[in-house]
Write a protein that holds these residues in place. Structure first.
Motif, PDB file in Angstrom:
ATOM      1  N   ASP A   1       0.784  -1.154   0.137  1.00  0.00           N
ATOM      2  CA  ASP A   1      -0.049   0.050  -0.092  1.00  0.00           C
ATOM      3  C   ASP A   1       0.926   1.342   0.058  1.00  0.00           C
ATOM      4  O   ASP A   1       0.351   2.249  -0.871  1.00  0.00           O
ATOM      5  N   GLU A   2       2.073   1.197   0.915  1.00  0.00           N
ATOM      6  CA  GLU A   2       2.828   2.551   0.803  1.00  0.00           C
ATOM      7  C   GLU A   2       3.523   2.777  -0.574  1.00  0.00           C
ATOM      8  O   GLU A   2       3.489   3.895  -0.937  1.00  0.00           O
ATOM      9  N   ILE A   3       3.875   1.513  -1.227  1.00  0.00           N
ATOM     10  CA  ILE A   3       4.535   1.776  -2.521  1.00  0.00           C
ATOM     11  C   ILE A   3       3.657   2.369  -3.398  1.00  0.00           C
ATOM     12  O   ILE A   3       3.908   3.263  -4.159  1.00  0.00           O
ATOM     13  N   ALA A   4       2.159   1.738  -3.302  1.00  0.00           N
ATOM     14  CA  ALA A   4       1.322   2.137  -4.403  1.00  0.00           C
ATOM     15  C   ALA A   4       0.871   3.740  -4.270  1.00  0.00           C
ATOM     16  O   ALA A   4       0.462   4.409  -5.124  1.00  0.00           O
ATOM     17  N   THR A   5       0.863   4.121  -2.867  1.00  0.00           N
ATOM     18  CA  THR A   5       0.344   5.324  -2.687  1.00  0.00           C
ATOM     19  C   THR A   5       1.577   6.526  -2.610  1.00  0.00           C
ATOM     20  O   THR A   5       1.352   7.791  -3.065  1.00  0.00           O
TER      21      THR A   5
ATOM     22  N   LEU B   1      11.302  14.853  -8.006  1.00  0.00           N
ATOM     23  CA  LEU B   1      12.248  14.210  -8.593  1.00  0.00           C
ATOM     24  C   LEU B   1      13.824  14.145  -8.096  1.00  0.00           C
ATOM     25  O   LEU B   1      14.525  13.079  -8.351  1.00  0.00           O
ATOM     26  N   GLY B   2      14.072  14.919  -7.052  1.00  0.00           N
ATOM     27  CA  GLY B   2      15.160  14.825  -6.316  1.00  0.00           C
ATOM     28  C   GLY B   2      15.431  13.547  -5.534  1.00  0.00           C
ATOM     29  O   GLY B   2      16.417  13.063  -5.138  1.00  0.00           O
ATOM     30  N   ILE B   3      14.288  12.790  -5.368  1.00  0.00           N
ATOM     31  CA  ILE B   3      14.511  11.439  -4.527  1.00  0.00           C
ATOM     32  C   ILE B   3      14.571  10.312  -5.602  1.00  0.00           C
ATOM     33  O   ILE B   3      13.545  10.187  -6.444  1.00  0.00           O
ATOM     34  N   THR B   4      15.768   9.493  -5.389  1.00  0.00           N
ATOM     35  CA  THR B   4      15.973   8.852  -6.615  1.00  0.00           C
ATOM     36  C   THR B   4      16.144   7.279  -6.022  1.00  0.00           C
ATOM     37  O   THR B   4      16.102   6.266  -6.860  1.00  0.00           O
ATOM     38  N   GLY B   5      16.168   7.267  -4.697  1.00  0.00           N
ATOM     39  CA  GLY B   5      16.004   5.956  -4.224  1.00  0.00           C
ATOM     40  C   GLY B   5      15.072   5.570  -3.014  1.00  0.00           C
ATOM     41  O   GLY B   5      14.738   6.571  -2.147  1.00  0.00           O
ATOM     42  N   VAL B   6      14.645   4.515  -2.426  1.00  0.00           N
ATOM     43  CA  VAL B   6      13.964   4.271  -1.410  1.00  0.00           C
ATOM     44  C   VAL B   6      14.546   3.005  -0.861  1.00  0.00           C
ATOM     45  O   VAL B   6      14.682   1.997  -1.147  1.00  0.00           O
ATOM     46  N   ASN B   7      14.708   3.174   0.668  1.00  0.00           N
ATOM     47  CA  ASN B   7      15.279   2.142   1.384  1.00  0.00           C
ATOM     48  C   ASN B   7      14.048   1.447   2.012  1.00  0.00           C
ATOM     49  O   ASN B   7      12.776   2.096   2.305  1.00  0.00           O
ATOM     50  N   LEU B   8      14.213  -0.050   2.159  1.00  0.00           N
ATOM     51  CA  LEU B   8      13.020  -0.727   2.965  1.00  0.00           C
ATOM     52  C   LEU B   8      13.761  -1.292   4.383  1.00  0.00           C
ATOM     53  O   LEU B   8      14.915  -1.536   4.195  1.00  0.00           O
TER      54      LEU B   8
ATOM     55  N   VAL C   1      18.196  -1.911   6.869  1.00  0.00           N
ATOM     56  CA  VAL C   1      17.694  -0.862   5.982  1.00  0.00           C
ATOM     57  C   VAL C   1      18.492  -1.068   4.801  1.00  0.00           C
ATOM     58  O   VAL C   1      19.737  -0.905   4.731  1.00  0.00           O
ATOM     59  N   LEU C   2      17.923  -1.311   3.858  1.00  0.00           N
ATOM     60  CA  LEU C   2      18.272  -1.626   2.481  1.00  0.00           C
ATOM     61  C   LEU C   2      17.991  -0.898   1.324  1.00  0.00           C
ATOM     62  O   LEU C   2      16.759  -0.763   1.199  1.00  0.00           O
ATOM     63  N   LEU C   3      18.766  -0.259   0.237  1.00  0.00           N
ATOM     64  CA  LEU C   3      18.142   0.339  -0.931  1.00  0.00           C
ATOM     65  C   LEU C   3      17.753  -0.690  -1.833  1.00  0.00           C
ATOM     66  O   LEU C   3      18.468  -1.451  -2.060  1.00  0.00           O
TER      67      LEU C   3
ATOM     68  N   THR D   1      13.082   6.286   3.392  1.00  0.00           N
ATOM     69  CA  THR D   1      12.839   5.134   3.693  1.00  0.00           C
ATOM     70  C   THR D   1      11.310   4.755   3.932  1.00  0.00           C
ATOM     71  O   THR D   1      10.612   5.514   4.744  1.00  0.00           O
ATOM     72  N   PHE D   2      10.992   3.719   3.519  1.00  0.00           N
ATOM     73  CA  PHE D   2       9.460   3.424   3.771  1.00  0.00           C
ATOM     74  C   PHE D   2       9.463   2.525   4.967  1.00  0.00           C
ATOM     75  O   PHE D   2      10.388   1.715   5.218  1.00  0.00           O
ATOM     76  N   LEU D   3       8.160   2.454   5.679  1.00  0.00           N
ATOM     77  CA  LEU D   3       8.090   1.800   7.049  1.00  0.00           C
ATOM     78  C   LEU D   3       7.225   0.567   7.187  1.00  0.00           C
ATOM     79  O   LEU D   3       7.262  -0.274   7.782  1.00  0.00           O
ATOM     80  N   GLY D   4       6.650   0.049   5.761  1.00  0.00           N
ATOM     81  CA  GLY D   4       5.992  -1.020   5.722  1.00  0.00           C
ATOM     82  C   GLY D   4       6.758  -2.302   5.706  1.00  0.00           C
ATOM     83  O   GLY D   4       7.918  -2.380   5.715  1.00  0.00           O
ATOM     84  N   GLY D   5       6.068  -3.466   6.122  1.00  0.00           N
ATOM     85  CA  GLY D   5       6.561  -4.952   6.408  1.00  0.00           C
ATOM     86  C   GLY D   5       7.271  -5.289   5.177  1.00  0.00           C
ATOM     87  O   GLY D   5       6.776  -5.232   3.922  1.00  0.00           O
ATOM     88  N   PHE D   6       8.401  -5.777   5.283  1.00  0.00           N
ATOM     89  CA  PHE D   6       9.379  -6.187   4.340  1.00  0.00           C
ATOM     90  C   PHE D   6      10.189  -7.552   4.938  1.00  0.00           C
ATOM     91  O   PHE D   6      10.698  -7.206   5.995  1.00  0.00           O
TER      92      PHE D   6
END
Length: 319
Positions: free
Chosen positions: A94-98, A105-112, A132-134, A162-167
């Protein structure tokens, strides 16, 4: 569907792949399974769930993933690295989708934030609770470090969030598989540790905080600049005590004891022992090309493979 391409590397992953695909097939616009010529039903499972299958000869994880980035027909804005035994949980989906489509544009990466499940128990202590991994980046901005072990994704420029959802990392194989895999990992890590000192292969620059996660950068620095400089007969035992006592690994119960002994002591000791073994194997040679040749003979690894695109490939899309 999110404007996201998911890349999964596989070799005989029929035990995990369907589970991984079910968690992303309604989330990602594109799913690519890059297979190393599996002999089980991995390819059939991938095609049955609508993934695009490409095949390439495996040299190491980094080269295989870089080959995937170069050869998969990605059209999505964002790309995600996912291992076959990893699970994207509903809140992260849900977090990824929303959130992903709204990032500037300045954000080029997301850590999980990845948690570890070992023998069906979530490991919460010993410094292994959350890594915490890119894992998500804008197409064209991400690359993987060219290492034989402990390779991380990095972004060439821009910032990360960094997203906070379950991984979770939940491997379903038994302890025989675990120890065999870590035995192979130990050889690869020994090669990287020797290369750090002898430079018989090109070596990537150290990660900066901006190019990967802060946690990964700190762990890399501590391991290469402090841990690897201590004799393994001392460092392996000290590391286990740090994890099991200081970092409260004993609170993980029986499963935690097994995990921390195997991964926190036995594996670290094995890496050190293999470094010692390989040092002895190359003690009679001085030229870098001779060192490389001797290490290839001793380990059976193709260390001189310079191109991540080496190997035959084929692609197909399920109907």
């Amino acid at each position: 569907m999110t404007d996201l391409a998911v890349i999964i590397l596989t070799y005989n992953e029929s035990i995990h792949l369907e589970r991984a695909l079910l968690h992303v097939k309604h989330l990602a616009k594109e799913v690519f399974v890059v297979d190393s010529y599996s002999t089980d039903k991995t390819v059939e499972i991938a095609r049955a769930h609508g993934a695009t299958v490409l095949q390439n000869r495996f040299i190491n994880y980094a080269k295989q993933f870089q080959w995937a980035l170069a050869n998969a027909p990605i059209t999505s804005t964002w790309v995600m690295r996912l291992d076959a035994d990893e699970i994207i949980e509903p809140d992260l989906a849900d977090e990824i989708a929303t959130t992903l489509p709204t990032l500037p544009l300045g954000i080029t990466g997301v850590n999980l934030r990845r948690k570890l499940v070992f023998m069906d128990r979530t490991i919460k202590y010993g410094g292994r609770g959350i890594l915490v991994l890119l894992r998500i980046w804008r197409h064209g901005y991400g690359e993987i470090e060219d290492r034989w072990m402990d390779e991380h994704m990095i972004v060439r420029e821009g910032k990360t969030v960094t997203f906070l959802g379950g991984f979770s990392d939940h491997n379903l194989n038994d302890l025989t598989f675990f120890t065999d895999k870590h035995n192979k990992y130990a050889t690869r890590e020994a090669i990287d540790a020797l290369n750090q000192r002898l430079r018989f292969m090109p070596r990537p620059e150290s990660m900066s905080v901006e190019r990967s996660s802060f946690q990964a950068a700190v762990k890399r620095y501590v391991k290469e600049e402090i841990y690897n400089r201590v004799p393994f007969q001392i460092s392996a035992g000290a590391y286990f005590l740090y994890r099991y006592v200081v970092k409260l690994g004993f609170l993980d119960g029986r499963e935690g004891l097994i995990y921390h002994v195997l991964q926190g002591f036995w594996y670290r000791f094995l890496v050190g022992a293999k470094i010692s073994e390989l040092e002895a194997a190359i003690s009679h040679v001085t030229k870098l090309e001779d060192i490389l040749e001797e290490l290839e003979r001793t380990t059976g690894l193709t260390l001189g493979a310079a191109s991540s695109s080496e190997g035959a490939s084929a692609a197909s899309t399920s109907g």
